[in-house]
Design an enzyme around this catalytic site. Sequence first.
Site, PDB file in Angstrom:
ATOM      1  N   ARG A   1       0.622  -1.106   0.128  1.00 28.99           N
ATOM      2  CA  ARG A   1       0.043  -0.030   0.118  1.00 28.99           C
ATOM      3  C   ARG A   1       0.846   1.142  -0.021  1.00 28.99           C
ATOM      4  O   ARG A   1       0.590   2.322  -0.705  1.00 28.99           O
ATOM      5  CB  ARG A   1      -0.932  -0.062   1.312  1.00 28.99           C
ATOM      6  CG  ARG A   1      -2.086  -1.065   1.129  1.00 28.99           C
ATOM      7  CD  ARG A   1      -2.884  -0.925   2.560  1.00 28.99           C
ATOM      8  NE  ARG A   1      -3.323   0.340   2.607  1.00 28.99           N
ATOM      9  CZ  ARG A   1      -4.777   0.427   2.323  1.00 28.99           C
ATOM     10  NH1 ARG A   1      -5.419  -0.388   1.764  1.00 28.99           N
ATOM     11  NH2 ARG A   1      -5.211   1.785   2.591  1.00 28.99           N
TER      12      ARG A   1
ATOM     13  N   TYR B   1       0.029 -13.408  -0.195  1.00 30.39           N
ATOM     14  CA  TYR B   1       0.591 -13.310  -1.559  1.00 30.39           C
ATOM     15  C   TYR B   1       1.885 -12.319  -1.428  1.00 30.39           C
ATOM     16  O   TYR B   1       1.884 -11.764  -0.451  1.00 30.39           O
ATOM     17  CB  TYR B   1      -0.456 -12.761  -2.527  1.00 30.39           C
ATOM     18  CG  TYR B   1      -1.089 -11.495  -1.987  1.00 30.39           C
ATOM     19  CD1 TYR B   1      -0.424 -10.114  -1.939  1.00 30.39           C
ATOM     20  CD2 TYR B   1      -2.275 -11.335  -1.434  1.00 30.39           C
ATOM     21  CE1 TYR B   1      -1.146  -8.920  -1.447  1.00 30.39           C
ATOM     22  CE2 TYR B   1      -2.875 -10.221  -1.204  1.00 30.39           C
ATOM     23  CZ  TYR B   1      -2.371  -9.047  -1.109  1.00 30.39           C
ATOM     24  OH  TYR B   1      -3.021  -7.837  -0.549  1.00 30.39           O
TER      25      TYR B   1
ATOM     26  N   ASP C   1     -14.204   4.688  -0.057  1.00 27.95           N
ATOM     27  CA  ASP C   1     -14.737   4.196   1.172  1.00 27.95           C
ATOM     28  C   ASP C   1     -15.880   5.280   1.663  1.00 27.95           C
ATOM     29  O   ASP C   1     -16.801   4.851   2.456  1.00 27.95           O
ATOM     30  CB  ASP C   1     -13.927   3.817   2.110  1.00 27.95           C
ATOM     31  CG  ASP C   1     -13.140   2.728   2.026  1.00 27.95           C
ATOM     32  OD1 ASP C   1     -13.248   1.914   0.739  1.00 27.95           O
ATOM     33  OD2 ASP C   1     -12.328   2.083   2.739  1.00 27.95           O
TER      34      ASP C   1
HETATM   35  C1  LIG Z   1      -5.810  -4.718   5.242  1.00 32.36           C
HETATM   36  C2  LIG Z   1      -6.560  -4.133   4.203  1.00 32.36           C
HETATM   37  C3  LIG Z   1      -6.404  -4.655   2.842  1.00 32.36           C
HETATM   38  C4  LIG Z   1      -7.172  -4.374   1.889  1.00 32.36           C
HETATM   39  N1  LIG Z   1      -6.916  -5.026   0.672  1.00 32.36           N
HETATM   40  C5  LIG Z   1      -7.255  -4.632  -0.541  1.00 32.36           C
HETATM   41  C6  LIG Z   1      -7.189  -5.027  -1.661  1.00 32.36           C
HETATM   42  O1  LIG Z   1      -6.377  -6.055  -2.014  1.00 32.36           O
HETATM   43  N2  LIG Z   1      -7.683  -4.536  -2.792  1.00 32.36           N
HETATM   44  C7  LIG Z   1      -8.471  -3.299  -2.917  1.00 32.36           C
HETATM   45  O2  LIG Z   1      -8.802  -2.966  -4.057  1.00 32.36           O
HETATM   46  N3  LIG Z   1      -8.841  -2.877  -1.823  1.00 32.36           N
HETATM   47  C8  LIG Z   1      -8.275  -3.410  -0.569  1.00 32.36           C
HETATM   48  N4  LIG Z   1      -8.536  -2.708   0.845  1.00 32.36           N
HETATM   49  C9  LIG Z   1      -9.528  -1.638   0.764  1.00 32.36           C
HETATM   50  C10 LIG Z   1      -8.844  -0.434   0.281  1.00 32.36           C
HETATM   51  O3  LIG Z   1      -7.495  -0.233   1.031  1.00 32.36           O
HETATM   52  C11 LIG Z   1      -9.887   0.747   0.862  1.00 32.36           C
HETATM   53  O4  LIG Z   1     -11.150   0.738   0.147  1.00 32.36           O
HETATM   54  C12 LIG Z   1      -9.273   2.115   0.090  1.00 32.36           C
HETATM   55  O5  LIG Z   1      -8.057   2.499   0.728  1.00 32.36           O
HETATM   56  C13 LIG Z   1     -10.257   3.274   0.001  1.00 32.36           C
HETATM   57  O6  LIG Z   1      -9.676   4.369  -0.411  1.00 32.36           O
HETATM   58  P1  LIG Z   1     -10.226   5.692   0.021  1.00 32.36           P
HETATM   59  O7  LIG Z   1      -9.471   6.746  -0.562  1.00 32.36           O
HETATM   60  O8  LIG Z   1     -11.531   5.809  -0.105  1.00 32.36           O
HETATM   61  O9  LIG Z   1      -9.860   5.907   1.633  1.00 32.36           O
HETATM   62  P2  LIG Z   1      -8.552   5.616   2.311  1.00 32.36           P
HETATM   63  O10 LIG Z   1      -7.466   5.108   1.471  1.00 32.36           O
HETATM   64  O11 LIG Z   1      -8.710   5.040   3.775  1.00 32.36           O
HETATM   65  O12 LIG Z   1      -8.128   7.297   2.527  1.00 32.36           O
HETATM   66  C14 LIG Z   1      -8.847   8.149   3.437  1.00 32.36           C
HETATM   67  C15 LIG Z   1      -7.820   9.341   3.759  1.00 32.36           C
HETATM   68  O13 LIG Z   1      -8.783  10.643   4.294  1.00 32.36           O
HETATM   69  C16 LIG Z   1      -7.882  10.884   5.326  1.00 32.36           C
HETATM   70  N5  LIG Z   1      -8.897  11.609   6.275  1.00 32.36           N
HETATM   71  C17 LIG Z   1      -9.925  10.920   6.821  1.00 32.36           C
HETATM   72  N6  LIG Z   1     -10.586  12.023   7.665  1.00 32.36           N
HETATM   73  C18 LIG Z   1     -10.230  12.955   7.485  1.00 32.36           C
HETATM   74  C19 LIG Z   1     -10.636  14.263   8.055  1.00 32.36           C
HETATM   75  N7  LIG Z   1     -11.554  14.383   8.604  1.00 32.36           N
HETATM   76  N8  LIG Z   1      -9.663  15.323   7.467  1.00 32.36           N
HETATM   77  C20 LIG Z   1      -8.945  15.053   6.603  1.00 32.36           C
HETATM   78  N9  LIG Z   1      -8.354  13.925   6.020  1.00 32.36           N
HETATM   79  C21 LIG Z   1      -8.985  13.008   6.493  1.00 32.36           C
HETATM   80  C22 LIG Z   1      -7.300   9.666   6.087  1.00 32.36           C
HETATM   81  O14 LIG Z   1      -6.086  10.098   6.924  1.00 32.36           O
HETATM   82  C23 LIG Z   1      -6.746   9.021   4.788  1.00 32.36           C
HETATM   83  O15 LIG Z   1      -5.512   9.376   4.289  1.00 32.36           O
HETATM   84  C24 LIG Z   1      -7.750  -3.152   1.931  1.00 32.36           C
HETATM   85  C25 LIG Z   1      -8.346  -2.672   2.981  1.00 32.36           C
HETATM   86  C26 LIG Z   1      -7.546  -3.129   4.207  1.00 32.36           C
HETATM   87  C27 LIG Z   1      -7.595  -2.364   5.556  1.00 32.36           C
END
Ligand SMILES: Cc1cc2nc3c(=O)[nH]c(=O)nc-3n(C[C@H](O)[C@H](O)[C@H](O)COP(=O)(O)OP(=O)(O)OC[C@H]3O[C@@H](n4cnc5c(N)ncnc54)[C@H](O)[C@@H]3O)c2cc1C
Length: 392
Positions: free
Chosen positions: A104, A207, A285
């Site tokens: 990641r 993996y 998410d």
């Molecule tokens: C262990 C694990 C394994 C995974 N494996 C996979 C995989 O193999 N393949 C896959 O497709 N997905 C996988 N996922 C899911 C995937 O990681 C998430 O769905 C993805 O990271 C979502 O991206 P995002 O940008 O929506 O949120 P995030 O990547 O969670 O980013 C959100 C960001 O917003 C910031 N933030 C939050 N609240 C605030 C606030 N109030 N003010 C300012 N900043 C804020 C956080 O600090 C963070 O940097 C996995 C998840 C986990 C936990």
Amino acid sequence: MSLLDTKILVIGAGIGGLTVARALALRGADVTVLEQAPEISEVGAGLQVSPNGFAVLRALGLDAALTERAVEAQAVCLRDYGGARVVRIDLSHLEMRGYYFLHRADLIDILADGARAAGAKLRLLQKVVSVTPGDRPRVDLANGAALSADLVIGADGLKSTAREALNGVIAPFFTRQIAWRAVVPEDETQPFEAQVFMGPHRHLVSYPLRGGRQRNIVAVQERAAWAAESWSQEDDPMALRAAFGDFCPEVQDILSRIDKVHLWGLFRHPVATAWHGGGVALMGDAAHPTLPFMAQGACMALEDAWVLADELDGPGAMDARLARYQGRRRDRTQRIVTAANGNAWKYHLSFGPLRWAAHTAMRFGGAIAPDRMARQFDWIYGHDVTARPNGR
Ligand SMILES: Cc1cc2nc3c(=O)[nH]c(=O)nc-3n(C[C@H](O)[C@H](O)[C@H](O)COP(=O)(O)OP(=O)(O)OC[C@H]3O[C@@H](n4cnc5c(N)ncnc54)[C@H](O)[C@@H]3O)c2cc1C
């Protein structure tokens, strides 16, 4: 209004936020990313990027950076917890190629460099405490500052402030499943395959990462005891070893190499009803949290980023463009989230005869139609959001 005149605030420098920042900055928008953390960093864990996610990285010019740091996956091997192979799904049968395993932190590095190179500004220590939709949407920060823009994008993950502003508070529910995850050293001789070991009430996925020098582990157990929905909570590696103590020697060998492990509770959240309103849009998410059983959370965030930038670059008022974005995304993400919700039980069958029957059916299917085993996922992996140029 063209994107050239558009001031956009993105909340969250995660996978979705950084990707949409690059996609929009490349199209001329004035993009600022607000991240609460003191640095752009990531938890130590692996990630699978399937061809649908890779298509977005390719369209954004980040494919070479990714292939340099990722392992190209050859197959997914389903095995019984005793070690016997149930079926090997050869990924070369997929309709669309490009299935990768990577760390990641490496993906976040690539995306952050890509966002900066396109001209997006990344600002750290900017915790957003509230989002106010309106003619000119506003965000309030923990440090007392208030910022406004033409558009605010909530890419702020599972506990999204922007989602709450549009949909109110929706309590998730605990699925009675927990997951441990860890990264261990590896000796580079292992095949570039995911191994899924399936036992009663438990499964373990592993993996290779980083040229095969590391191995990612995600181990899932059904249990009643509650655990927090946090990616940063540590646990004792002995608890994981004990929970999987009856799995085969290969699993014991992998588990013996763990010195640090994280534990997280798996919760179900509904897909958001409103993805936009008053100049605020949700993605990743924040819009559709998912259980990890289809490994699609990051890939859906990548797809959202492309489609959101594509529609924002199209004709019409802001609200109409955002409605088209939601229209292109909601059903697909709902379908993937539903598939992930239904997947765990298939690995966890505990009743012996049922287990045997299910495994025999999979083995038989793999023997007579190996390509069909892989192609059943084409609706997910074969979907290229970049192939539709928004009618322009
Ligand atoms: C262990 C694990 C394994 C995974 N494996 C996979 C995989 O193999 N393949 C896959 O497709 N997905 C996988 N996922 C899911 C995937 O990681 C998430 O769905 C993805 O990271 C979502 O991206 P995002 O940008 O929506 O949120 P995030 O990547 O969670 O980013 C959100 C960001 O917003 C910031 N933030 C939050 N609240 C605030 C606030 N109030 N003010 C300012 N900043 C804020 C956080 O600090 C963070 O940097 C996995 C998840 C986990 C936990």
